[in-house]
Design an enzyme around this catalytic site. Sequence first.
Site, mmCIF file in Angstrom:
data_model
loop_
_atom_site.group_PDB
_atom_site.id
_atom_site.type_symbol
_atom_site.label_atom_id
_atom_site.label_comp_id
_atom_site.label_asym_id
_atom_site.label_seq_id
_atom_site.Cartn_x
_atom_site.Cartn_y
_atom_site.Cartn_z
ATOM 1 N N CYS A 141 4.329 -1.907 2.963
ATOM 2 C CA CYS A 141 4.211 -0.629 3.683
ATOM 3 C C CYS A 141 4.219 0.579 2.755
ATOM 4 C CB CYS A 141 5.360 -0.458 4.664
ATOM 5 S SG CYS A 141 5.697 -1.857 5.713
HETATM 6 O O1 KQY Z 1 6.457 -0.157 7.930
HETATM 7 C C1 KQY Z 1 5.662 0.727 7.911
HETATM 8 N N1 KQY Z 1 4.400 0.478 7.704
HETATM 9 C C2 KQY Z 1 6.039 2.114 8.166
HETATM 10 C C3 KQY Z 1 7.390 2.260 8.673
HETATM 11 C C4 KQY Z 1 7.692 3.685 8.992
HETATM 12 C C5 KQY Z 1 9.124 3.874 9.229
HETATM 13 C C6 KQY Z 1 9.488 5.303 9.342
HETATM 14 N N2 KQY Z 1 10.887 5.436 9.542
#
Ligand code: KQY
Length: 368
Positions: A357
């Site tokens: 992520c």
């Molecule tokens: O896991 C992701 N791709 C993004 C997570 C965003 C979390 C914001 N608190």
Amino acid sequence: MTTLNSTPRADGFRMPAEWEPHSQTWMVWPQRPDNWRLGGKPAQAAFSAVAKAIAEFEPVTVCVSAEQYENARARLDHPAIRLVEISTDDAWVRDTGPTFVSNALGEVRGVDWAFNAWGGFDGGLYFPWQRDDQVARKILEIERCARYRTDGFVLEGGSIHVDGEGTLITTEECLLNRNRNPQLGRAEIEQMLRDHLAVDTVIWLPDGLFNDETDGHVDNFCCYVRPGEVLLAWTDDPQDPNYARCQAAMQVLAAARDARGRQLIVHKMPIPGPLHASEEECAGVDLVAGSQERSPEVRLAGSYVNFLIVNGGIIAPSFDDPLDEQARTILQALFPEHRVVMVPGREILLGGGNIHCITQQQPAPQRR
Ligand code: KQY
């Protein structure tokens, strides 16, 4: 910079698989105190470790705010790490950065999806998100890559995985969520994916991992390891809230045929934990109305599937969990030509995601 009115597919571009050669990986420096505890200091250490692990395999560019430049530059002390000053709302470049596409002549362009902080005012994780929505455009401008903008069509890079041979995996929980593109049905969303990523087959898993605050991004649950083979987060415990999700995903994957007509081989990856944030970890996060609250009662969506493939390496999260070594063994067996490097992922998990992520690969120009 050039913004094109056509689509990648019409122009002969497709999204390469993550295992195809990269020119670099992008990251964003974490700092917002309502998402990262203690003013982001533990997260900055975790992101630095990830950046340095990747930099052993390929160049890394980290986007950083003006106020954090000096600190980030000092902590990211590796010759393969470049910093560029970019304003952002948070640090999830998988979702805010471009999805790079390439053609047979070795040209690279980018898709700039609309971004609404994982759900806008209907379950989104913060407001405003305008700077995050500009990240893809700014990266493409720096790289002098032409841009395709999907105004009005919301998508995050973590909600898709491709095999580079015409197949995409996603989840209904995210892409069909009313907080992304309520004006579009499944067929229209598939058409956007076909047009922008040059895929022919979309495999829809019903859900992602339990409690994933992105509404079930596939990159925390199931990924391709090579064409025809996927890795699925797995539990055999019927008491685990992930049990039904895993069973449902397995049913879909077992029945699926990919764009080349292959039946999929499904590898299983155990889920760590159950993991929870401690009272102390939650207390370190600033309380801001409209931002995601943290509580030790809420199970964290920890997953070993949330790893990044880089040139010759696999950068995967560890959780100080008894399953860490099993995860490493599984990954090393699935990627015998890559070196598996595990980096502590807990601090990133506390912010709501993991290594995949917070990274975005940029494909190397390749003539085919
Ligand atoms: O896991 C992701 N791709 C993004 C997570 C965003 C979390 C914001 N608190």
